[in-house]
Design an enzyme around this catalytic site. Sequence first.
Site, PDB file in Angstrom:
ATOM      1  N   GLU A   9       4.858  -4.784   7.213  1.00  0.00           N
ATOM      2  CA  GLU A   9       5.608  -3.614   6.745  1.00  0.00           C
ATOM      3  C   GLU A   9       5.635  -2.493   7.779  1.00  0.00           C
ATOM      4  OE1 GLU A   9       5.491  -0.654   2.877  1.00  0.00           O
ATOM      5  OE2 GLU A   9       4.881  -2.737   2.643  1.00  0.00           O
ATOM      6  N   ASP A 105       3.005  -4.943   2.078  1.00  0.00           N
ATOM      7  CA  ASP A 105       2.062  -4.545   1.026  1.00  0.00           C
ATOM      8  C   ASP A 105       2.326  -5.343  -0.247  1.00  0.00           C
ATOM      9  OD1 ASP A 105       0.867  -2.728   2.665  1.00  0.00           O
ATOM     10  OD2 ASP A 105       1.735  -0.950   1.745  1.00  0.00           O
ATOM     11  N   TYR A 312      -6.313  -1.220  -0.633  1.00  0.00           N
ATOM     12  CA  TYR A 312      -4.950  -0.760  -0.933  1.00  0.00           C
ATOM     13  C   TYR A 312      -4.962   0.410  -1.907  1.00  0.00           C
ATOM     14  CZ  TYR A 312      -0.146  -0.941  -2.632  1.00  0.00           C
ATOM     15  OH  TYR A 312       1.133  -0.625  -2.996  1.00  0.00           O
TER      16      TYR A 312
END
Length: 707
Positions: A9, A105, A312
């Site tokens: 990403e 992600d 995360y």
Amino acid sequence: MKKILIITEKPSVAERIARVLSGGKMKEEVKGKVKIYRFYRGDLHTVVPASGHIFQLDYPDGKWTYPIIVEPENLIYKPIAGKKAYIDAIKREAEDADLIVIATDLDTEGSAIGLEILEALNIKGEVKRMEFSSLSEAEIKKSYENLKNMDYTRAYAGFARRVLDLEWGANITRALTLSARNHRWVKLLSSGRVQGPTLRMIVEREREIRSFVPEKFYVIKGIFEAGERKFEAFLRGKIKDPGKIEEIKTLVGSESRANVRERKVSLRPPPPFDGTTMQIEVSSITGLTPRQIADRTRGIAQQLYEAGLISYIGTESQKYPKSWRKEDFLDMVKIIASYSPLSRDAMWVLENMREKAVEGRKDDPAHPCIHIVGAPEKGFPTENHRKVYEIIARRVLATLSPDGEDMRTIISVRIGENVFIARGVVRLSDGWRRVYPFMKSEEKPLPRIENGQEVKLIDIKVEEKETKPPKRYTPRSLIKAMEKLGLGTKNTRAVILDLLKERGYVEGKTFRPTKIGERVVDVLSDLVPEIVDPNMTAKLDEAMRRIEMGELNHKDFLRKTLNELSGYMIKFKELEKAIGESISSAIEAKSVGTCPKCGGALVLRRSRFGPFVICINGDVKYDLMPKERVIEGSCECGLPLVAGSIRTKSGKHIKYERCLGNCDRSPLRCSNCGSTAIPKRGKYGVYVKCSSCGSVNFFKISRAKRG
């Protein structure tokens, strides 16, 4: 030999994944300013980054009007400005790849980015997914060694959200803007499926505050004596009748017996952070805004995640990984112990670790709670990065620490029908509060009073107070309220708050709606209430959660929802005149000067031909050149000053200032003869010409001509 292409990403994630999987033995190439990494791990591996979204979902080119409902399959992916190098790099590397691995992600937005790349670039062939909740070395390796099938249901949920945000936002924004422009010029009036309901919450809170009527009440405090000891106790209940005060004062000198209750209270640690709670609490402790903390591109916590220090941050879970055993928790605490500022606290936790970590109720099928996965080797880039990391680390330590213990004491004294209460707290053991000192927990000791001991009321103190209205929303409290109502996601809420300010709908550090913000809410609430109904938005978000879980077909959902939106917009179109009149009347034009003819206000307006200044009574009108702006100060004639610039043949930009009316006292003068110089619009842009000798772009600014 196969070629395996890994698409990440962001550039920082590409470098980290390449470094881990190659053992640091990768080759770096730069193609069009994009860093690409190659290494051999049996087969040839290439890691190439995107830069967040590199394509924008949009309508095919057409007239800026409404209603406009386009079937999702007919929407197009437009390259985002500044992202061409990333698009070219991915397209080039994908042409001869045997296997595509999506390593964005693991959430609906990340998966949607993967989907948009596959569809927009028409990438065919085998596609796999790396699923990870942190960028630690162990998890990257485990994720790559256990590749999954592409998570299309999660990607479709993200795609559905993008479609709704586009079609919902575009239709309402165009409807508001065009209806207002029928009556007066406005640049843009926007709304959307989350923005509208959020603005409505702010407006409703403001009206609660305005309509609030404060009521006086009295807080009565009794001073008691027990032998040589004294303590204060408050009369139970609010006293609104001033006459009651004198009656209470007559009790001075009365004696009674104290009822004393003591109990030990165990205080469990708070649960680990989920994404929203982390934003709110870290913001409260540091003063950073939620967006500074968690922005998907520049947020401090996001950067800590990309550096492989925390897991995360977009998770909705307050639970640790289900697979974790005691050894995993020990390893995590040892990582924190390796960071010297927290070493002592981490060692204390290792010596006093509770049997089972404290967890919260929230869960997320894709990610565990936010936790520590690494320690910095060379410090942090900024002091704020250090603060955020340490708060998260301390929260983790708290969940593994023993309970705190307090002794709570209540002394109640009854005199007739009146009961006085004193409450005290003494900390017996810190427990988890030793490592997480951010929770408010003040000690308030009371003197030692025996149960049944005789006490005497020796004085009464009275404090007059007023009931207070509800507080305006702050970024923290509004994000919390949005989460409770199901408005937006942990990644979008902070962005929505900034957008409301950019549109001029709210102002201030605590959100106060502007006149136009209130009018937009009133018009939509009265005529098309579904558009600003929080329940409607929450219902849509719940449907997208079901798409992610594979419980709802995204095509069926979009077809039904877009049909409903079409109905709302047809209704809006029918009421466009009334809506436009109402909204335009709330748009306040800012005065930039005084009309030289009638003394009325000069206001800035815009048309399709450009900006201009006009008297509110229509007596005079002055056009502005492209990129000119009204500035502070005035010409000697009284008209406002205007600033602009020209571009010479050599490409140099030269700034100028002039009188709005280009009068003979304007500060913009010809350098050749000293006469007034005037900006003109030419074939190649704006130029400045002398009104007398005709010299072009040969001017000076006379400061003596400023008023």
